[in-house]
Design an enzyme around this catalytic site. Structure first.
Site, PDB file in Angstrom:
ATOM      1  CB  SER A 136     -21.459 -13.007 -53.459  1.00 51.21           C
ATOM      2  OG  SER A 136     -21.675 -12.552 -54.712  1.00 51.21           O
ATOM      3  CE1 TYR A 149     -16.070 -11.583 -54.027  1.00 48.35           C
ATOM      4  CE2 TYR A 149     -17.874 -11.946 -55.677  1.00 48.35           C
ATOM      5  CZ  TYR A 149     -17.251 -11.652 -54.364  1.00 48.35           C
ATOM      6  OH  TYR A 149     -18.137 -11.122 -53.541  1.00 48.35           O
TER       7      TYR A 149
END
Length: 253
Positions: A136, A149
């Site tokens: 990501s 995250y």
């Protein structure tokens, strides 16, 4: 098209029932690959035309190993592994729970490692393979309310680099893809949860998201799948240890 010529190859995709994972599975299958999807949402093993769906919890080493074994017993090999499965949670730093920490690290980081370890044992004797980790832009930047995250995706990029170095001599290429803001069910849930924490609406956060992207729009899952197909193809044969942004220009490093 050389980038879509995957005939005779077998690709394993974790978390491939929806969103980015489904787009990847569909594109590789369109290119001729045998596609094996491991997903916790699969209720019963299903085999179709060059396809296999298997119930898999990537956070469980036994499940990860069973998925790779099933791919080999069904199609004879694993040529491409896409570690796509991932989860997130929205929370300010001081409220991050132990259960969220455990779940996110178990799925995002340990799940990637478990599947990779199992796939490497199959790829190494053949001296060939591609491992593509879906990280990501959160693996390169910090984002409010997403500490766990962000930490997990930074770790995925670190693991990608180590794997690339250790496996280069076996002709196993390991790269990561770093999506930006992608329109998936998980992203919408993050907007809803983030909106409650920030006193906004999910629609306002969507507008905010779009305003941060130089290309003026958020991504669709297919935008990410296209880059995965490139990394899985002969066109990327001199690339390993890379973290490729698919962010519409939002992240440029």
């Amino acid at each position: 098209m050389i980038a879509l010529n995957f005939h005779g190859q077998t690709a394993v995709i974790s978390g491939g029932l929806e969103g980015i994972g489904k787009a990847i599975a569909d594109l590789l299958h369109l290119g001729g690959a045998n596609v094996v999807v491991g997903d916790i949402g699969v209720r019963a093993r299903q085999q179709g035309d060059r396809s296999l769906l298997v119930h898999t919890d990537v956070a469980c080493r036994a499940d990860a190993e069973a998925l790779i074994a099933d791919a080999v017993s069904t199609f004879g090999a694993v040529d491409i592994l896409v570690n796509n499965c991932g989860v997130s949670a929205m929370s300010p730093l001081e409220a991050m729970s132990d259960s969220d920490w455990q779940r996110i690290l178990d799925v995002n980081l340990k799940g990637t490692a478990y599947l990779s370890q199992a796939a490497i044992r199959v790829m190494r004797p053949r001296q060939a393979g591609r491992i593509i980790n879906i990280a990501s832009q959160a693996g390169k930047n910090g984002y409010r309310l997403m500490g766990q995250y962000v930490a997990s995706k930074h770790a995925v990029l670190g693991l990608t680099k180590v794997m690339a170095i250790e496996l280069a001599g076996d002709n196993i290429l390991v790269n990561a893809v770093c999506p930006g803001i992608v329109e998936t069910a998980m992203k919408w849930r993050e907007r809803v949860e983030g909106a409650l924490l920030r006193g906004l609406t999910a629609g306002e956060i969507y507008t905010e998201d779009c305003s941060q992207v130089p290309l003026g729009r958020t991504a669709q899952p297919g935008d990410v799948a296209n880059v995965v197909a490139f990394l899985a193809s002969p066109l990327s044969s001199y690339m390993t240890g890379q973290a490729i942004n698919v962010t519409g220009g939002m992240t440029m490093h």
